[in-house]
Design a protein around this motif. Structure first.
Motif, PDB file in Angstrom:
ATOM      1  N   LEU A  77       1.364  -3.900  -7.953  1.00  0.00           N
ATOM      2  CA  LEU A  77       1.454  -3.180  -9.115  1.00  0.00           C
ATOM      3  C   LEU A  77       0.771  -1.601  -8.872  1.00  0.00           C
ATOM      4  N   GLY A  78      -0.499  -1.830  -8.077  1.00  0.00           N
ATOM      5  CA  GLY A  78      -1.140  -0.508  -7.836  1.00  0.00           C
ATOM      6  C   GLY A  78      -0.415   0.325  -6.629  1.00  0.00           C
ATOM      7  N   VAL A  79       0.150  -0.415  -5.659  1.00  0.00           N
ATOM      8  CA  VAL A  79       0.999   0.239  -4.707  1.00  0.00           C
ATOM      9  C   VAL A  79       1.977   0.905  -5.287  1.00  0.00           C
ATOM     10  N   ILE A  80       2.953   0.221  -6.387  1.00  0.00           N
ATOM     11  CA  ILE A  80       4.305   0.552  -6.763  1.00  0.00           C
ATOM     12  C   ILE A  80       3.828   1.919  -7.622  1.00  0.00           C
ATOM     13  N   ALA A  81       2.716   1.797  -8.367  1.00  0.00           N
ATOM     14  CA  ALA A  81       2.350   2.792  -9.336  1.00  0.00           C
ATOM     15  C   ALA A  81       1.826   4.178  -8.474  1.00  0.00           C
ATOM     16  N   SER A  82       1.188   3.937  -7.410  1.00  0.00           N
ATOM     17  CA  SER A  82       1.093   4.991  -6.387  1.00  0.00           C
ATOM     18  C   SER A  82       2.219   5.735  -6.080  1.00  0.00           C
ATOM     19  N   ARG A  83       3.495   5.267  -6.021  1.00  0.00           N
ATOM     20  CA  ARG A  83       4.526   5.787  -5.443  1.00  0.00           C
ATOM     21  C   ARG A  83       5.459   6.106  -6.728  1.00  0.00           C
ATOM     22  N   SER A  84       5.220   5.955  -7.927  1.00  0.00           N
ATOM     23  CA  SER A  84       5.917   6.259  -9.153  1.00  0.00           C
ATOM     24  C   SER A  84       5.004   7.043 -10.272  1.00  0.00           C
ATOM     25  N   ASN A 143      -4.166   2.255  -6.742  1.00  0.00           N
ATOM     26  CA  ASN A 143      -3.337   3.542  -6.999  1.00  0.00           C
ATOM     27  C   ASN A 143      -3.922   4.844  -6.601  1.00  0.00           C
ATOM     28  N   LEU A 144      -5.252   4.572  -6.896  1.00  0.00           N
ATOM     29  CA  LEU A 144      -6.094   5.952  -6.429  1.00  0.00           C
ATOM     30  C   LEU A 144      -6.380   6.332  -4.976  1.00  0.00           C
ATOM     31  N   GLY A 145      -6.450   5.214  -4.457  1.00  0.00           N
ATOM     32  CA  GLY A 145      -6.539   5.096  -2.904  1.00  0.00           C
ATOM     33  C   GLY A 145      -5.556   5.495  -2.186  1.00  0.00           C
ATOM     34  N   ILE A 146      -4.313   4.971  -2.525  1.00  0.00           N
ATOM     35  CA  ILE A 146      -3.094   5.353  -1.585  1.00  0.00           C
ATOM     36  C   ILE A 146      -2.787   6.955  -2.412  1.00  0.00           C
ATOM     37  N   ARG A 147      -3.097   7.204  -3.448  1.00  0.00           N
ATOM     38  CA  ARG A 147      -2.651   8.541  -3.624  1.00  0.00           C
ATOM     39  C   ARG A 147      -3.611   9.667  -3.049  1.00  0.00           C
ATOM     40  N   GLN A 148      -4.752   9.209  -2.615  1.00  0.00           N
ATOM     41  CA  GLN A 148      -5.775  10.071  -2.115  1.00  0.00           C
ATOM     42  C   GLN A 148      -5.612  10.201  -0.672  1.00  0.00           C
ATOM     43  N   VAL A 149      -4.708   9.321   0.022  1.00  0.00           N
ATOM     44  CA  VAL A 149      -4.395   9.386   1.406  1.00  0.00           C
ATOM     45  C   VAL A 149      -3.880  10.833   1.538  1.00  0.00           C
ATOM     46  N   PRO A 150      -4.176  11.583   2.773  1.00  0.00           N
ATOM     47  CA  PRO A 150      -4.063  13.045   3.295  1.00  0.00           C
ATOM     48  C   PRO A 150      -2.455  13.197   3.426  1.00  0.00           C
ATOM     49  N   ARG A 151      -1.888  14.144   2.789  1.00  0.00           N
ATOM     50  CA  ARG A 151      -0.457  14.374   3.246  1.00  0.00           C
ATOM     51  C   ARG A 151      -0.178  14.439   4.707  1.00  0.00           C
ATOM     52  N   SER A 185       8.655   6.979  11.354  1.00  0.00           N
ATOM     53  CA  SER A 185       8.184   5.792  10.764  1.00  0.00           C
ATOM     54  C   SER A 185       9.100   5.657   9.308  1.00  0.00           C
ATOM     55  N   THR A 186       9.258   4.475   8.909  1.00  0.00           N
ATOM     56  CA  THR A 186       9.937   4.270   7.444  1.00  0.00           C
ATOM     57  C   THR A 186       8.848   4.288   6.535  1.00  0.00           C
ATOM     58  N   ARG A 187       9.388   4.310   5.312  1.00  0.00           N
ATOM     59  CA  ARG A 187       8.491   4.342   3.956  1.00  0.00           C
ATOM     60  C   ARG A 187       7.568   2.997   4.159  1.00  0.00           C
ATOM     61  N   LEU A 188       8.317   1.757   4.592  1.00  0.00           N
ATOM     62  CA  LEU A 188       7.311   0.675   4.420  1.00  0.00           C
ATOM     63  C   LEU A 188       6.455   0.691   5.753  1.00  0.00           C
ATOM     64  N   GLN A 189       6.885   1.323   6.871  1.00  0.00           N
ATOM     65  CA  GLN A 189       5.923   1.368   8.017  1.00  0.00           C
ATOM     66  C   GLN A 189       4.585   2.323   7.677  1.00  0.00           C
ATOM     67  N   ILE A 190       5.113   3.409   6.932  1.00  0.00           N
ATOM     68  CA  ILE A 190       4.025   4.313   6.371  1.00  0.00           C
ATOM     69  C   ILE A 190       3.065   3.642   5.415  1.00  0.00           C
ATOM     70  N   LEU A 191       3.522   2.794   4.615  1.00  0.00           N
ATOM     71  CA  LEU A 191       2.660   2.137   3.695  1.00  0.00           C
ATOM     72  C   LEU A 191       1.771   1.167   4.291  1.00  0.00           C
ATOM     73  N   ASP A 225       2.969   4.977 -13.005  1.00  0.00           N
ATOM     74  CA  ASP A 225       1.243   5.469 -13.408  1.00  0.00           C
ATOM     75  C   ASP A 225       1.057   5.799 -14.801  1.00  0.00           C
ATOM     76  N   VAL A 226       1.941   6.859 -15.407  1.00  0.00           N
ATOM     77  CA  VAL A 226       1.822   7.251 -16.813  1.00  0.00           C
ATOM     78  C   VAL A 226       1.900   5.917 -17.772  1.00  0.00           C
ATOM     79  N   ALA A 227       2.975   5.166 -17.464  1.00  0.00           N
ATOM     80  CA  ALA A 227       3.195   4.027 -18.350  1.00  0.00           C
ATOM     81  C   ALA A 227       2.080   3.074 -18.517  1.00  0.00           C
ATOM     82  N   LEU A 228       1.494   2.732 -17.079  1.00  0.00           N
ATOM     83  CA  LEU A 228       0.496   1.839 -16.876  1.00  0.00           C
ATOM     84  C   LEU A 228      -0.895   2.379 -17.568  1.00  0.00           C
TER      85      LEU A 228
END
Length: 209
Positions: free
Chosen positions: A35-42, A96-104, A115-121, A46-49
């Protein structure tokens, strides 16, 4: 510490508590981490949770105890479900916070190499967010242990039940032994999870406080 628990005669109750906490923690992480992973990508999720997680953290546990008892009756299952509800927010938030803070720059570099989205994750974002994720796991574990006494009110056995019996019988010695056993379990679990997180982070070349 666990030798002292055995000497005090609280070994069986401690094992019951650990089994319940283990089941509750497993269920919590199985739900919270994805759920945290999905919230970090949406951002919408994130706002709903956010208000839901706020409510789960701020509402007293006694508020949803009657609903749990009506649905699942008195027993260990009700205690485990109450623990899952109470302990879930930190794992979701920190993942959620940890994944969002990964440098762009890191994700862009991985994407540039095909890399695909799954590989990046799996190979970039989660490893780099591991210190934050493990902090959430540690806090979730501590919150699950904090629910031991409350779970006993729902019929769960173990150390919490021993504390309730001691209070009802005004048995100070028994209450002290059960309380000390809970402290030993909490401290031991905290040290184990922190050490495991530190080793994993060092293996990946990351830092964790």
């Amino acid at each position: 510490g666990f030798g002292l628990i055995g000497i005090m005669g609280m070994w069986e109750a401690t094992m019951l508590t650990l089994s319940q906490v283990g089941v509750a923690l497993t269920l919590t992480l199985v739900i919270a981490l994805p759920l945290g992973v999905i919230a970090s990508r949406s951002d919408r999720l994130d706002v709903a949770l956010r208000p839901l997680l706020d409510a789960m953290q701020t509402l007293p546990a006694f508020v949803y105890f009657p609903v749990i008892v009506i649905l699942f009756r008195i027993g260990d299952l009700s205690g485990i479900i109450a623990t899952v509800i109470y302990a879930m927010p930190p794992a979701v938030r920190m993942t959620n916070l940890g994944i969002r803070q990964v440098p762009r720059e890191a994700t862009e570099a991985a994407r540039a190499f095909g890399s695909t989205r799954l590989q990046i994750l799996a190979k970039v974002q989660i490893p780099m967010a591991l210190p934050s994720i493990m902090m959430g796991v540690n806090q979730t574990t501590m919150m699950a242990l904090a629910m031991v006494i409350y779970a006993a009110l729902l019929g769960a056995t173990g150390l919490g039940f021993e504390v309730l019996l001691a209070i009802g019988e005004f048995d100070v010695g028994r209450g002290f032994e059960a309380g000390l056993s809970i402290v030993i379990v909490a401290v031991t679990t905290d040290r184990i999870t922190q050490a495991w997180a530190r080793r994993r982070s060092q293996a990946l070349g990351l830092s964790i406080s």
